[in-house]
Each structure stands twice: as C-alpha cells, then as structure tokens.
Design a protein around this motif. Sequence first.
Motif, mmCIF file in Angstrom:
data_model
loop_
_atom_site.group_PDB
_atom_site.id
_atom_site.type_symbol
_atom_site.label_atom_id
_atom_site.label_comp_id
_atom_site.label_asym_id
_atom_site.label_seq_id
_atom_site.Cartn_x
_atom_site.Cartn_y
_atom_site.Cartn_z
ATOM 1 N N VAL A 136 44.219 40.996 38.633
ATOM 2 C CA VAL A 136 44.148 39.810 38.458
ATOM 3 C C VAL A 136 45.625 39.114 38.211
ATOM 4 C CG1 VAL A 136 42.586 40.813 36.199
ATOM 5 C CG2 VAL A 136 45.198 41.185 36.372
ATOM 6 N N LEU A 137 46.323 39.906 38.896
ATOM 7 C CA LEU A 137 47.728 38.561 39.164
ATOM 8 C C LEU A 137 47.224 38.141 39.945
ATOM 9 C CD1 LEU A 137 50.765 39.914 39.895
ATOM 10 C CD2 LEU A 137 50.668 40.982 41.108
ATOM 11 N N TYR A 138 46.536 37.567 41.318
ATOM 12 C CA TYR A 138 46.238 36.828 41.664
ATOM 13 C C TYR A 138 45.481 36.306 41.432
ATOM 14 C CZ TYR A 138 48.592 40.072 44.724
ATOM 15 O OH TYR A 138 49.587 40.875 45.432
ATOM 16 N N LEU A 139 44.810 35.931 40.477
ATOM 17 C CA LEU A 139 43.948 34.878 39.514
ATOM 18 C C LEU A 139 44.765 33.656 38.972
ATOM 19 C CD1 LEU A 139 41.474 37.166 37.330
ATOM 20 C CD2 LEU A 139 41.416 36.101 40.455
ATOM 21 N N SER A 140 44.258 32.121 39.335
ATOM 22 C CA SER A 140 44.613 31.448 38.630
ATOM 23 C C SER A 140 45.041 31.737 37.402
ATOM 24 C CB SER A 140 44.385 30.022 38.461
ATOM 25 O OG SER A 140 42.863 30.107 37.992
ATOM 26 N N GLY A 141 46.124 31.187 35.870
ATOM 27 C CA GLY A 141 45.670 30.868 35.000
ATOM 28 C C GLY A 141 44.784 31.127 34.339
ATOM 29 N N GLY A 142 44.070 30.183 34.141
ATOM 30 C CA GLY A 142 42.146 29.109 33.553
ATOM 31 C C GLY A 142 41.873 31.087 33.856
ATOM 32 N N ASN A 143 41.918 31.115 35.391
ATOM 33 C CA ASN A 143 40.589 32.595 35.352
ATOM 34 C C ASN A 143 41.880 34.059 34.946
ATOM 35 O OD1 ASN A 143 38.901 31.236 37.150
ATOM 36 N ND2 ASN A 143 39.797 31.081 38.586
ATOM 37 N N GLN A 144 42.159 33.954 34.828
ATOM 38 C CA GLN A 144 43.176 34.713 33.959
ATOM 39 C C GLN A 144 43.001 35.070 32.242
ATOM 40 O OE1 GLN A 144 47.511 35.130 34.798
ATOM 41 N NE2 GLN A 144 47.152 36.491 36.373
ATOM 42 N N GLN A 145 43.126 33.123 32.050
ATOM 43 C CA GLN A 145 42.331 33.277 30.185
ATOM 44 C C GLN A 145 41.081 33.808 30.181
ATOM 45 O OE1 GLN A 145 44.470 33.997 28.001
ATOM 46 N NE2 GLN A 145 44.644 31.907 27.487
ATOM 47 N N LYS A 146 40.890 33.716 30.834
ATOM 48 C CA LYS A 146 38.849 33.663 30.920
ATOM 49 C C LYS A 146 38.900 35.540 31.333
ATOM 50 C CE LYS A 146 37.591 29.597 33.296
ATOM 51 N NZ LYS A 146 36.616 29.139 34.580
ATOM 52 N N ALA A 147 39.442 36.096 31.993
ATOM 53 C CA ALA A 147 39.081 37.555 32.115
ATOM 54 C C ALA A 147 39.671 38.129 30.534
ATOM 55 C CB ALA A 147 39.984 37.458 33.006
ATOM 56 N N VAL A 148 40.636 37.777 29.909
ATOM 57 C CA VAL A 148 40.686 38.293 28.806
ATOM 58 C C VAL A 148 39.795 38.041 27.424
ATOM 59 C CG1 VAL A 148 42.303 38.250 26.441
ATOM 60 C CG2 VAL A 148 43.216 37.419 29.044
ATOM 61 N N LEU A 149 39.160 36.468 27.905
ATOM 62 C CA LEU A 149 37.853 36.506 27.024
ATOM 63 C C LEU A 149 37.154 37.639 27.972
ATOM 64 C CD1 LEU A 149 38.107 32.685 26.515
ATOM 65 C CD2 LEU A 149 38.513 34.007 24.412
ATOM 66 N N ALA A 150 37.104 37.794 28.352
ATOM 67 C CA ALA A 150 35.369 38.395 29.011
ATOM 68 C C ALA A 150 35.632 39.807 28.380
ATOM 69 C CB ALA A 150 36.057 38.633 30.453
ATOM 70 N N LYS A 151 36.706 40.412 28.675
ATOM 71 C CA LYS A 151 37.395 41.939 27.830
ATOM 72 C C LYS A 151 37.081 42.188 26.447
ATOM 73 C CE LYS A 151 41.860 42.211 26.801
ATOM 74 N NZ LYS A 151 42.795 42.773 27.263
ATOM 75 N N TRP A 152 36.865 40.875 25.984
ATOM 76 C CA TRP A 152 36.810 40.636 24.742
ATOM 77 C C TRP A 152 34.828 40.541 23.972
ATOM 78 C CZ3 TRP A 152 39.766 43.466 22.128
ATOM 79 C CH2 TRP A 152 40.800 43.715 21.980
ATOM 80 N N LEU A 153 34.516 39.826 24.722
ATOM 81 C CA LEU A 153 33.106 39.620 24.829
ATOM 82 C C LEU A 153 32.945 41.142 24.900
ATOM 83 C CD1 LEU A 153 32.758 36.040 26.655
ATOM 84 C CD2 LEU A 153 32.220 37.008 23.798
#
Lengths: 313, 319, 488
Positions: free
Chosen positions: C385-402
């Motif tokens: 995830v280090l190499y993802l853009s800010g928006g995609n990182q934030q979506k990854a956080v949301l994906a974790k909770w979903l």
Amino acid sequence: MGTRKHWWMAMALGAAVLAAGACSRGAKSRKLEIVLVTKALDSEFWQRIKSGAEEAARADPGVSLAVLAPAQEINIDQQVSILEDQILKRVSALAVSPAGVAEIVPVLDKARAAGIPVVIVDTDVRWPYQTSFVGIDNRLGGRIAGEYILKAIGGKGKVAVIRGVLGVATQEDRLTGFREAIANSPGVELVAVQPANSERALGMQVMENMLTSHPDVKAVFGTNDQMALGAKEALEAHHLTGKIVLVGFDATREALRAIQAGAMNAVMAQYPERIGKRAIEEAIKAARGLPVEKRIDIGTALVTKDNVSQFLK
Amino acid sequence: MSPAALLRRFGPLLGLLALCAVLGTLSDHFLTFDNLINVFRQSAVNALLSLGQLVVIITAGIDLSVGSILGLSCVLVALLLKAGVPPALAVLAALGIGGALGSVNGLLLTKLHLPHPFIPTLGMMNVARGLALVICGGFPISELPSSFRFWGAGSVGWIPAPVIVVVVFCVVFHVFLTRTTVGRDIYAIGGNPQAALLSGVPVDARLILVYALSGVTAAAGAIVLAGRMNSGFPLAGMGSELDSIAAVIIGGASFFGGVGTVGGTLVGALIMGVLRNGLNLMNVSAYWQTVVIGVVIVAAVWVDVVRKRAAEKGRAAVN
Amino acid sequence: MKPSAQLLELRGISKWFSGVRVLEGVDFEVRAAEVHALVGENGAGKSTLMNVVSGIVAADAGQMLWEGQPVRLRSPREAQDLGITFVHQELALAPQLSAAENIFLGRHPAGGGWVRWREIYDRARELLSGLGHTIDARRLVADLSLAERQLVEIARALAFRARLIIMDEPTAPLAEQDAEGLFRTIRNLRERGVSVIFISHRLKEIFQVADRVTVLRDGKRVLTTEVASASVDGLVRAMVGTELSAHVAPEAAAGVAGEEAIRVEGPVRFAVRRGEVVGFAGLAGAGRTELLEWLFGVGKQAGQIFVNGRPVKVRRPLDAIRHGMALVPDDRKAKGLVLGATLHQNIALASGRRRWFIRAARERQAAGQLLADLRIKAAGLDQRVLYLSGGNQQKAVLAKWLYAGARVFLLDEPTRGIDVRSKAEIYDLVRGLASRGAAVLLASSELDELLRLADRIVVMHRGRIAGELVRAEATEERIMQLATGGVQ
C-alpha cells in the motif's frame, strides 16, 4: 507461493552440496599435523605456551603446527567447535587446554573415536583416555605459596585469597593447596576468599573492599598474577606496600619486576614455554606411535626477592 | 517473479551457495559429507536462538537476553536431571522456564512501559546470567543421562538430532508466521504498531507472546547445547545474542520491523556456521573470524540497502 | 518614531507549491507597535505568508520592505537578525535545558570560550520579569506549563531584540485564564514598541487583543480593517466568501434514519441513528479527533457509550470493533495502514481474529471483490500500500472496515490530502454506507464537505459541543460562529 519455493531451493542446495561432498574426500598431506587448542591467546601466559609449542614444532621438519583458541576463555562452545573441525580434518594429534573441564569431555570422546591422540595441557580433566597430561601440580603450587605466607606472617594472623573464575580446575587446585598449607596453624584465620575472574581491575577492586572489611589482614594470595597485580595497585594507593604480604601465581614479567621493587613478596613461577614445548613433543611422539609419559609435571618454583634476578634474565 | 524480486528472495541463499563454493576450493575438508553434517550440527543452537530473535525483530524489537536465558535454562535442566526428573519432563520444564523468562521481558516492556525492548532484555540478560552462576556456584553440572544427551549428541541414521530439532522448529515457526492470524498480527505490529492497534490487534498480548517464544527457543538451544557438551554450564551462550541478531539480519529481516522470513533466518544462521567452520578448517584464528563475521553483517545489510534503492529508482522511472 | 510608521510591508507576494498557487498577489502591512490579527480558513495561506515573512520560504513574486527598505530574506537567521521572530505552534524549545539556557540557546554570552552563566541567568530573569511574570529562570523547560513555555519563547524573541513577533495560534492549546495572561503579555509587548502578528481561529480573541485584522481566503487578501470597525459576522463572511455561503448541497437528500446505533452520555452527549450521517465540525484542537478515538477505545474521556441502546465498555480498539465500530483515522499513513504490507494483508487485518489459521483463499476472494467495488487502483492484492495514491490508500482503509463488517463508521478527515476525483468517490461511498443502514460520524475541517454529506452537524468548541444544526439550518456562517465560540 514464493516462500514455499524458498524451501525447495534450500533442500535442493543441501542435496547438491552433500552429493558433491561425498565424491570429494581429500587426500592427506604427508607432514604430521599437530594442533594446539588453548583456552585463549589473550595473555602473556598463553602466548608463552604458544611460543614454546612453536619451538618444539620447528625442531622437527616433519611437523606442521597450528595454534588455535576461542576469542575468550569463556567461549567454551566455540572451543568445542574448533576441536570438532580439527577432528574432522583427521589431524595427527591434538594438544588441548580445556576451557571447561566437564564440557570438553564429549568432544574428546569424538577425538578418541577418530583415533586421534590427545595431550591435555595446563588444566587437567577427568577423562581416562588422555595420551598425556603436561602441566604443573597446581595444588602443590598453592601449598608452597601457603607455606611461604605462613612463615612470612610468623604463623598467626588473618589471611585472604583473591581467586579466579569459579569452577576452573587450576584455580580450585591452587586454593585447595593453600588451604592445606594453613590447615594445621590454628593462629591463622582465612577471613575471605573473593573471586576476581583473573582480571587486574577486579583484583584491585576486591583488594580495596577487603582493606575496608578486614583492615587487619596480614597476607593476601592472588591465585594468578593479574589479580595479584591489581591488589598491588590497591595497596600502593593505600600506602600499605610492604606492610601486607602479597603473593601471586604465574611469574609474569610485571610481577617479577614488582618483586624486585619490593611491591610484591613472592610468586609461584610457572614455565609456560616448557609446558608448550613438552606438550607438542609428547603429541608428536603419540602421533608417531611412540611411547609417551602419562603425566608430566613441569614443576613450579617459589620466586622471592632473593632469586628473582634469575627469572628476570 | 521479476529478476529483482527473485534476487531479493534468494539473495541470502545465493550468498550461502557462493560462500560454500569459495570455501570448497580453499579447503579440501570443507565439501565433505561429514563436515557438512558437522556444520549443520554446529549451527543448530544459533539457528534456534535466531528463530526466536526473528519473531522479536519482526515486531521491530530486539532480545538481548537469549544467550543468558539459554545459560540459565542449561543449568536448570541439568539440575532437574541430576535430581532424577525424567528427561522428557525436564525438557518440557526447561522450555516452560525459557518461555516464562521471555514473557517477563514482554511484561516489563508492555506493562511497565519501558521505553525500548533493549532495556528489559538488557536487564534480563544480566539477571539470568547472574542467576545461572549463582545457582550452580559457577561449576558445570556434568554427566547427564544418555537419553537426554540424544538431543545434542545423538542422531537418527546420519541426521544429527539437533538438526531434526531445528527443522521441526523451523516448520512450526514458518507456519505460525505465515498461516496464522497471530502471525499476521506480529508482522502488522512491526510494520505500524499504531495502525495495528487501531485495527484491533491486541498489541501488548502479542508482544508478550513474542518474547515468550524467544525464551522458548533459547531454552531449546540450551537443551541441544547441554546434550552436546554433556553438562549444564553457566557460561553457556555467552555472547550468542549477538550471533542470533546477526543471523536474522543477514537473513534479510529489517531492524525497522515488519519484514523477515524463517527461511532467510535459517540461511543466515548457516552462513555464520559455514563461515566459522570454513575458517576453522583453514586454521584462521578466532580473532580474524570475528573480523570476517563483522564484515559479512555490514555487507549483507549494505547489499540489501543498495538493492532497495535500485528498486525505488526503477519504480520512480516507471511512474 | 512616528506611531503610524510601517514596520513591514509586503507587496504582491505570490507563491506556488508544486503547481498550485497558494498565495496570489498578497499585500500586507504591519505598523510599528501594532497587534495585527491574521485570520482565514484552513488552507487560506496564512502559514505560507508567515513563512515568507520569517524567511523560511522564499516568495516566487513580490517585494518585502522592512522600515521602508527592500529586503530579501534567504534564511530564518536573516529574519531574526532584522528583528523578526516566529513563535511556532509546536514550541521549539529544548525540554532538558533550563528556561534561561533556552532563552539564549545558540547565542550564549561567552567570553574566551567560557559560558558566562551568571550573566545568562541575570538577563533571563530580567527579560521574564519584564514580561510581567515570575518564572524561575533555572527551572527546566520540561517542568514548565505550556503557557510558561510560550513565555520563554517570547523572552527568547526579545533576547534577540525582536521588533516583530509572529504567533501562530498561540491560544489553541491554552486554557482560558492562560489565554488571558498571554493577552496581557501581548499588550505589554506593544507598549514597548514591539509589533505582533497574531494568528487565531477564535474570532472573539481578536476583538480582545488586536488593533487591526487581515482576512485571507484562497491565497488572496480579502480584507484589512481596524478591529474597532469590524464584527464577528463580517469576518466570518469574509473568511467563507459570500458566494459560497449561498451554497447548500441539494444532492443526496437525507436517508430514512432508523433506530439509534450509537449514543454518548456525559459532558459530551449526542446520538447517531442507522442510515444517518452526522457531521462533526470545529476548529483545529476543538476535540473531534479525541472524541472519535475515545469512542474507539483510545485515550480517556468522561462519558458512557451506548451501542444499540445498551451500555458498553470500550477499553481498547478490539472492543470497539467487536461492537461493530470502525475508525478511519485522520492520518492514514501513521494510524490507518501498515504501509510496508500488501493490500491483502491490510484489508484482512481487522478481521478473523477469532480463528487461528488464515483462510487465505476466502480472504483473497472477498478482498478482490472490494478492490473492484471501491475502484481501488492497484497492481493487485499483493501490491504494497506504500505505493498507492492517497485516495486509493484511504479506500483501502475503508475496505478493511467493510471486510470486517463494521456498522458504525467513525470517519476523521476522510478526504484530507486526496485528489478531487477520489474525494467524490469517497463521498459516494459515505452516502452509500448510510443508505445501507450504517451510522456514520464524519469529522471534517472542510465545511463544504459537511454541508454536502451530513444530515446533522454537531459543532465542537474546546472539547465541548457548542451547538447542533440540522441540515436545513446549517450554513458556513453559523458553523463558524459556533466553532469560534461566538454567540449563537
């Protein structure tokens, strides 16, 4: 997954290397390979043993000698690994000064199984199969030191011992001999036996503590020179040089000079070159299948101001 | 997998192979069956310590006490055996003691909020070594029962028992780290403790477990060493904490945490064992061995840094 | 010196950061012995402007005059030599040194290589008492209160013969009576002829302490006026911009709110129902992050949490997760993600803790689905995830909770530092969550975002709830009024 590949590759490597190894057992050179493994090489004592050993090897053109040791006397397992590797090379004979008298026994058994004669040097072990033991009688040395002290303090007063690491046989033997010497003098009281790990700085510290807890101590026996020299420093700092009898063990040049200067009273002299030389000579004999003596006492001598010049040469 | 990724995964292994090749040409004795078995046996204790150290280092921690816990366990297991405790039971007790000492490290770290694992494990390093010396008065306790000695000196066929112990531990640790949720938690804690906590990872409990595991592997090392030397001796494992850290780092783990594999660590321990053995065979003095190992540690990490920087550059070029 | 002489003049200052214009032709003057307030929303350009004045960054265009002479500052040191000192929000003191040592740090009066301690302590005592306070100059800074440390910073500025002191939100961390003390100090400085630039979000304070006020908006100066002729309403209007204030998002009419999902009782009290998005507004330091983190089991605060009407104890994040909560933290890199780990590992991190072994195949299937659903752009599940853009990182956080099946979402600045497109996608996601029955608590500094997404807006001020506005009555002006502690 990648991690699984890792394992497969590791196994493949292992197999390949073993196969390669199985077909390539090397041939032996014609010279006798003698290896001396000491406890360490970080003090004058071991260096002198080494130079004696080298002298013996030089005298015989059919011999090649290697002197090895762990980095410190306390690395017992490292010494065991060194011995294992030498046994694997099927050297002609080993001379060993064990860093741990019990811990060393299994690897000595391996040497015996490989048919390699083993000469024990300086520190004796309870292992019946040793080709020879070359060293001194430490117990006798301790007793001579004790008798000297007894005479010097006129048969009564408090005495103390600064000793080396617990569990080291040479140290135990010197202490035992010392105790035997004073056992029959009811006027003499052994007030303290303190360990200082054969180190000079610790020896000084222990001596200072003793001067506080037993200000009336008459004599101190340091079971090696490093500790005795540390004690000498402490006595000098308290202006007690010459007022307390101080005896060391080993006869390093520094201790001999201290005796000459009157800062120490006596040391028990060892002859490390002779020990090293004799050990290698016996190892060569054993490697050639010649008869060897089971036990060789190189002997000790009491050095005092009277005879110190002989030893200082 | 790309060449770069392959190199990264197998870098330490390639290093080991190259080292073996070099030593094989330098010494006739090195590439013999007996000697390679010998290397495996000599590397066993360090490999065991390194497994525990690996788990700790993955959490961005460090365990300086493994050598001393080994020493104390070594003395205690010998005392138990001398007291007539059956060897199987003594082995289990030693593992339990090691785990308990390790978990004390973890408790000190998490409950007393000591600032860095360096502190509690440095304390334990001194306490455990001191206790080991006190308990046996400085003397080794020798002549252990032969069924116990099996773990250090015995073998099954031509495979030394210590090697079997190491393989079993490696498999268990590998599965634990890569296949269990707890293992994943441990990597997450090393990667970012704050994010791990906020994702529900019970960070304190995991850290205590991690240090306990390190204690268990130290005790396993003690059993192997005591068997090998036929004695429980208080100086066992002096300085071996640094060897275990070196093996883990050579094996590709990062001091910053979150990275490290069992395979890499095993290779790291073997590299150190092979180096020492090869240099012994060539009659190189112990002092020079120390120098060589120091150079290898720095070189291994430096290669890793260079590789990473190249990878970053490659990525930047793509973007 | 004439009382109205200009000490500092900026003419047409512009500054770009990576292609974005953050200051646009800003004019700004400070008179000698004047307290000049500088206000504006987050991102209006206040900090950049002050960095230009104090030599930390160089302007790309424009001119700076000091006492009528053009100057070009190349470093903070040059600014200090002129007499300009910046007292930062994070105080730059060495905690293990004494107050006096800090005051003279780097400029110890010394003779022949020896530090003249007596002189240091004497002069430090003089400076501190000159500010009307009694602080023992020998005490360690670590043992001083925040207010006392500010005073040390100000004394330090005076030791450097400062003529202009810039204070960046000095009252933000202070309690009310300490703020009063600071105002006295500022007035004291003015009497000695020292000018002060005072940055604050609390408009009331400006009326207490400042002579003039300048408002920045979107990198431009919109207003400079005597405080005597200004009003809170006028300043708020200037900060927000009149054209924006008419804007109330018509989209995404409030979903049908269901039963209560989470309720808090205590000093702070509010409730959020299923299907509802409740916004949390407030200035920096108003306590929004602290509130959300407390709900999630981090940090201490007074109050009782109810989930689905039942009181619950949340001692650690794991408890909160078990009650169905999810926290999207304000700093996703520091708190939200394990950057070195893969997308798969991050998405799975909050789940499956009740079982021993990882079910990798199942996880990968679900995570892959989430990647597609949330339109996360990545090379695959094994990308770090280090190499993802800010928006995609934030979506990854949301994906974790979903993936963890959360039902109560605590979102803290979910669109901070994210490009416009991802922002819009995250807005859709948030509304989508609510329409599927999740309760959403949305803390944001962007009023526009709150007005678009929230059904209700809770406004916080100094850790308390200053007021609550329903969607229909919420405007930027009303929010700012409550947030700055103005009267409702």
